[in-house]
Write a protein that holds these residues in place. Structure first.
Motif: not given
Length: 246
Positions: A134-142, A167-171, A178-182
């Protein structure tokens, strides 16, 4: 103070009450010299990260930790550098939502949520891999780089933005939050900040629309790509199917 487990709690290795210093170790002079005079808080809680084993793959919801600030050491209003004071209310992530963050390495960056309810495996080095659901993906990689972990992701508005994720990771292609609610539910805490800000009036909305239209025209409308708006009911239906077939 809110950040990641792997930032404040050294990936499950810390003990409650440890000094939390600012600047962090890599920015100390000399590098990695822990200066107790820079302590701004004491570690108060962290959510353990569960790693894959030979026969089991436990799941995680958050990579998060909190620390109790020392008197006078931290701004208590919820103000973030380059963003300002945030709202004390939060916002659920949605596909196409414009977001921003202010981080240690890349400073202020903006991005767009490209996926929600994501399952992702994260490498923590030394052969340790953790699965998050249940994670969130954000673009762009920058949007994110090494050292930005623990940045608060907020809605991209000028005044009192609402927190959306941690925010905690990236590629090389995406950032992950992580969703802030969780996160808040895990610690049974609420967000510091200001109350709700009235929505922009009609004149302000027209100005924003005109400004955006002008920017699109300048960048050639034929090649402009606007965020896709997705019905949240449809997203929830897909999430239930995904979980049923996991």
């Amino acid at each position: 103070i809110l950040s990641n487990n792997h930032v404040l709690a050294r990936t499950n290795l810390a003990t409650i009450g440890e000094d939390i210093i600012q600047p962090g170790l890599i920015d100390q002079n000399p590098v990695c010299n822990k200066d107790s005079n820079d302590a701004v808080a004491n570690l108060s809680a962290f959510i353990p990260i569960h790693f894959k084993a030979k026969k089991t793959t436990p799941t995680n919801d958050v990579d998060a930790a909190i620390a109790e600030v020392r008197p006078g050491a931290v701004i208590s209003t919820g103000e973030i550098l380059d963003i300002g004071t945030i709202s004390n209310t939060t916002l659920d992530p949605s596909i196409g939502l414009a977001v921003k963050k202010s981080g240690r390495t890349t400073g202020l960056t903006v991005g767009t949520i490209s996926a929600v309810n994501v399952i992702v495996d994260i490498s923590y080095g030394s052969g340790k891999t953790a699965r998050f659901t249940n994670q969130i993906l954000i673009t762009p990689c920058s949007f994110l780089a090494g050292g930005d972990s623990g940045s608060l992701m907020v809605k991209d508005v000028d005044t009192a933005p609402q927190a959306v994720g941690l925010l905690f990771a990236g590629s090389s292609s995406v950032a992950i939050a992580n969703p802030i609610g969780a996160v808040l539910d895990a610690f049974d805490v609420t967000m510091v900040g200001v109350g709700a800000v009235p929505q922009a009036g009609l004149v302000d909305k027209i100005r924003t629309w005109a400004r955006n239209l002008f920017q699109i025209s300048e960048s050639h409308a034929a090649s402009a790509q606007l965020p896709t708006q997705v019905n949240p009911v449809a997203v929830d239906a897909v999430r239930r199917v995904k979980e049923r077939h996991e």
